[in-house]
Design a protein around this motif. Structure first.
Motif: not given
Ligand SMILES: [Zn+2]
Length: 466
Positions: A62-66, A158-160, A246-248, A320-322
């Motif tokens: 659920a968490h990637v950066h493309l 919604l992400k912040y 996210v990513h604790l 991942t927070d890829h």
């Protein structure tokens, strides 16, 4: 059951089906992109022999950066080295059939315009399915009125960030955004690190001449994560918003979530592979910059707390927070704590590493593995039961898993454009051999077979509690 015989597009025979709460031997019949029969006689146009293999729900990261393939020069976004094509190829290669991209508006762009922009790119390029998370970075130019409209259009997150951007100067706007998101059935995703504490710690290190990468953890102290997590928990309590941390990365932040849950707050916790396998001593290595993410790697007792939380269900997902870089861009001589490039590539390795270090080593059960890599995300992100499990009527998103296959992590084997892995050389037992997305074989023994643009942007329902 007999009536369907011979009418499947694809069958998977002889495998052991595993979900978050069951494990059984059964053949699967797939038609029209969905699982239509489990067990009984199945014969199809195409058959996959899964004997000796596990048949798992496809992973949901659920968490990637493309990155856009052609971003405007002034976007201000880091140039990560995977776009929707290479990033979703990496997902397919790693047994992942859905990715959730963080969609940052460009300067002056609204949340809805940013979603439209990324949706067009994903529909053109993606190999597996994509969900898009609008990221609120500047309430002054991103009207909060978009939030309910986004939910109505099926973008129910919604992400912040508390660590940078508008949050530092206008937290009240973010509290209101959180309230609006809750009212629209959305899940609020929060990066919990306190911006002022990070800025202060970083400034002190630089002023004292201690800006080397070896000191990176001191620039983003655990206290900054713990206090921001407590604030996110308080926001969740004030607004009733289902909130996803996210990513604790630390035991202290997990304690804040535990206390919030006891008071009745709706909280979900994601951790990230880096925090399960590595500790802060890594930053002292000559090329320690290659491990840099935000938050930093933590201490051995934090790693223990995260594994315990994963085993007992306090940690809901591993994503991942890829945020991939080429090694030459990531490790640059003379870099300090103000010039690091955060993020690592992990789509190819998320599932195999967690299986190998978690399931094969007895730290977590196979069912917890499936819950943390697929089922829980499907529920939280409004995709269940269409995705995240193996059931009649669900999308045929599957990973055919060889639990006995042992091979080392080698970045050169992977689909990502990143050319190094933080786990290079680790011996890993348990790899996907075939990945299936909506009934299409998209990855087959080292080769991506899914075509560019077959992936789709998912319209999602409201978040559901676990
Ligand atoms: Zn991220």
């Amino acid at each position: 059951m007999g009536a369907d015989q011979g009418r499947f597009d694809l069958t998977i025979r002889g495998g052991t089906v595993v979900t978050a709460d069951a494990r059984f031997e059964a053949d699967l019949g797939i038609r029209g992109g969905r699982v239509v029969q489990i067990g009984g006689q199945v014969r199809g146009e195409r058959e996959i022999d899964a004997s000796g293999k596990l048949v798992l729900p496809g992973g949901i990261d659920a968490h990637v950066h493309l990155t856009l393939s052609d971003p405007p020069g002034d976007s201000g976004e880091p140039r990560w080295c995977d776009d929707f094509h290479s990033g979703t190829r990496a997902a397919a290669g790693g047994g992942i059939t859905t990715v959730g991209n963080m969609t940052f508006p460009h300067p002056g762009q609204t949340l809805r315009a940013a979603i439209e922009r990324d949706a067009a790119e994903a529909e053109r390029d993606a190999v597996v399915d994509v969900m898009l998370h609008p990221v609120l970075t500047d309430p002054a130019t991103q009207p909060l009125g978009d939030i309910p409209a986004l939910a109505a259009e099926g973008h129910t997150t919604l992400k912040y960030f508390m660590s940078f951007g508008g949050f530092r100067t206008d937290p009240e706007a973010y509290l209101e955004a959180t309230r609006l998101a809750a009212g629209a059935g959305m899940l609020t995703m929060v990066h919990c690190e306190d911006a002022a504490m990070i800025a202060h710690a970083t400034d002190r290190l630089m002023a004292e001449g201690h800006g080397a990468i070896a000191n990176y953890p001191r620039s983003r102290p655990i206290a900054a994560e713990v206090s921001a997590t407590a604030r996110a928990v308080a926001f969740a309590e004030l607004t009733g918003a289902p909130t996803y941390v996210v990513h604790l990365s630390s035991a202290g932040a997990l304690d804040e979530v535990r206390r919030g849950r006891r008071r009745g707050a709706h909280l979900a916790v994601e951790t990230r592979p880096l925090y399960l396998y590595l500790t802060e001593e890594r930053f002292a290595e000559p090329d320690g910059a290659k491990y840099v993410g935000q938050p930093p790697l933590r201490r051995a007792d934090d790693v223990v707390a995260l594994w315990r939380g994963l085993a007992n269900g306090e940690v809901d997902t591993v994503c991942t927070d890829h945020a991939p870089w080429r090694y030459a861009d990531k490790v640059v001589s003379g870099m300090d704590v103000t010039t690091i490039r955060p993020g690592v590539a992990d789509l190819d390795t998320l599932l195999p590493m967690l299986y190998s270090e978690g399931v094969a080593k007895g730290r977590i059960s196979l069912h917890r593995f499936v819950a943390a890599t697929a089922t829980n995300a499907a529920k939280l992100f409004g995709l269940y039961p269409r995705k995240g499990t193996i059931a009649v009527g669900a999308d045929a998103d599957l990973a055919i898993w060889d639990p006995a296959l042992t091979k080392p992590v080698r970045a050169t084997d992977f689909q990502t454009n990143a050319d190094y892995s933080p786990y290079e050389g680790w011996e890993v037992t348990g790899w996907p051999v075939i990945t299936i997305s909506r009934g299409d074989v998209v990855y087959d023994n080292g080769r991506v077979t899914g075509s560019r643009g077959r992936g789709t942007v998912l319209r999602r329902g409201p978040t559901a509690s676990l």
